[in-house]
Design an enzyme around this catalytic site. Structure first.
Site, PDB file in Angstrom:
ATOM      1  N   HIS A  19      -7.064   0.036  -2.999  1.00 23.41           N
ATOM      2  CA  HIS A  19      -5.713  -0.379  -2.619  1.00 23.41           C
ATOM      3  C   HIS A  19      -5.230   0.377  -1.384  1.00 23.41           C
ATOM      4  CE1 HIS A  19      -1.589  -1.867  -3.476  1.00 23.41           C
ATOM      5  NE2 HIS A  19      -1.235  -0.721  -2.912  1.00 23.41           N
ATOM      6  N   GLU A  20      -5.328   1.692  -1.435  1.00 23.30           N
ATOM      7  CA  GLU A  20      -4.809   2.491  -0.332  1.00 23.30           C
ATOM      8  C   GLU A  20      -5.653   2.337   0.933  1.00 23.30           C
ATOM      9  OE1 GLU A  20      -1.976   3.664  -0.495  1.00 23.30           O
ATOM     10  OE2 GLU A  20      -1.646   3.566  -2.650  1.00 23.30           O
ATOM     11  N   HIS A  23      -4.181  -0.417   3.100  1.00 21.56           N
ATOM     12  CA  HIS A  23      -3.077   0.041   3.947  1.00 21.56           C
ATOM     13  C   HIS A  23      -3.600   0.893   5.108  1.00 21.56           C
ATOM     14  CE1 HIS A  23      -0.227  -1.539   1.123  1.00 21.56           C
ATOM     15  NE2 HIS A  23      -0.498  -0.667   0.173  1.00 21.56           N
TER      16      HIS A  23
END
Length: 424
Positions: A19-20, A23
């Site tokens: 997920h990170e 980003h």
């Protein structure tokens, strides 16, 4: 117990990392400075710096984050006026490091008590040097200077040109969306991997793939390749409808219509009574037709991905239409309990659990709640509609309210999970 804990840490770590990284990757592509990439929360246990980003692993495996330049104001908290620091200068007399930590000592560091600073636009810092309060000295700060925070974490400063709000609106939207997008990609990949671990992919057709020898079906004359089209006169268009019709009639005479080589035949048989948990079901000893080709395995992964996403959306819809309950939500405690069940099913159970969690995380993060990725995207969309930036103060207040709501909700959900799973 130990295996469950290790599996939980690995599963949670993979979810957060993927997920990170979404980003992180799109922020980097947009020219936004990623100041820190952290796996875990709380005190750091390992860190390393590379290309302007500090990578940390923290003690509590309960999440993670990326700190984007301009998305936080930690420097204002760390470097308040009156804060004693040490600074390091380069040959051009520019500040390259500002050390606010007592855990770290700078080689040839110059003691400074901060009076004022601007680490965003004009890049300078002023204060009293060596305790001499008779004169305020002002130093230029290098664009790529570092700040050592109180806990010893070393980060790049966040000049205006590398802040998130300096990037274009499409780049910011992609950066916010990339985390959930990566979770969806992870889930799809894991479901496809599961497709290749299975001995065969069920077709859900009404065609028999295998007939067990000496079974009720074999004695009645059924063979592999036969297509059961009716049970007691009712059409059976797929495997599920066919098995439901048979299993619901244990020990009862059934009329079975099947097709073989284009011809339709009718037989009578009595399903064998079999105990399944607390129920008695009927079985005739047939197995579903399966495919083993590459395309079918890929298709299986895609179908499972769509099915799982649809299920999660239906659960969310039920919450809105039938009332909200904490039992509909699950936090780290519920994930741990689910990990324990998945571990008992072996590697495939853990993979399926990981894929479901990944879809869940992606969808929940896209909910239009401030502080979540979905809330940030809503603000981006509003900015695009009104064609001007949303005031930072207003955005900060909305985000703070959303964050407070999420923290309260997490506390309530965690306590509810503890009661559900550990306090009987």
């Amino acid at each position: 117990m130990l295996i469950t804990i290790i599996t939980f840490i690995i599963v949670f770590g993979i979810l957060v990392l993927v997920h990170e990284f979404g980003h992180y990757y799109f922020a980097k592509r947009a020219g936004i400075l990623v100041r820190e990439f952290s796996i875990g929360m709380g005190p750091k246990i390992w860190w390393s710096r590379r290309n302007g980003t500090t990578y940390t692993v923290r003690l509590l495996p309960l999440g993670g984050y990326v700190r984007l330049a301009g998305a936080d104001e930690d420097d204002d908290e760390t470097l308040r006026p009156g804060t004693p620091v040490t600074i390091q200068l380069n040959d051009q007399n520019e500040v390259t490091t500002i050390n606010a930590s007592e855990k770290t000592t700078l080689f040839q560091g110059l003691p400074l008590q901060i009076v004022d600073k601007d680490l965003v636009d004009d890049l300078w810092i002023s204060g009293y040097v060596n305790g001499d309060e008779s004169v305020v000295k002002k130093f230029s700060v290098n664009h790529d200077a570092n700040v050592i925070e109180r806990d010893g974490t070393e980060l790049r400063i966040a000049p205006r040109d590398v802040q998130i709000n300096s990037a274009s609106l499409p780049h910011r939207m992609m950066t916010n969306f990339a985390g959930p997008m990566n979770n969806f990609i992870l889930a799809l990949v894991v479901f496809i991997i599961l497709g290749f671990t299975l001995p065969g992919i069920p077709t859900n057709s009404n065609q028999l793939g295998q007939v067990q020898s000496s079974s009720v079906a074999a004695k009645a004359g059924l063979k592999a390749g036969d297509r059961i089209v009716k049970v007691n006169g009712h059409s059976t268009r797929n495997w599920q409808s066919m098995t439901t019709a048979i299993s619901s009639k244990p020990g009862q005479r059934l009329t079975i219509s099947y097709k073989r080589a284009g011809q339709e035949y009718t037989i009578k048989l009595i399903p064998k009574k079999v105990r399944r948990g607390k129920q008695t079901v009927g079985q005739i000893g047939v197995m579903e037709q399966q495919k083993k080709d590459f395309a079918s395995r890929i298709q299986y992964g895609w179908h499972q991905f769509i099915l799982s996403g649809t299920l999660i959306f239906s659960v969310l819809g039920h919450m809105f239409t039938h009332g909200f309950s904490l039992n509909d939500l699950g936090g780290p405690v519920a994930i741990y309990a689910g990990t324990s069940q998945a571990t008992s099913l072996g590697v495939n159970g853990v993979l399926a659990f990981l894929a479901m969690l990944s879809i869940n995380l992606g969808i929940v993060n896209l909910l239009p709640i401030p502080a979540l990725d979905g809330g940030k995207l809503v603000l981006n969309i509003i900015e695009g509609i009104i064609r001007r930036p949303i005031p930072e103060k207003a955005e900060g207040i909305v985000t703070l309210i959303g964050f407070g709501f999420l923290m309260l909700l997490m506390i309530l959900v965690t306590w509810n999970d503890i009661q559900r799973y550990f306090i009987k």
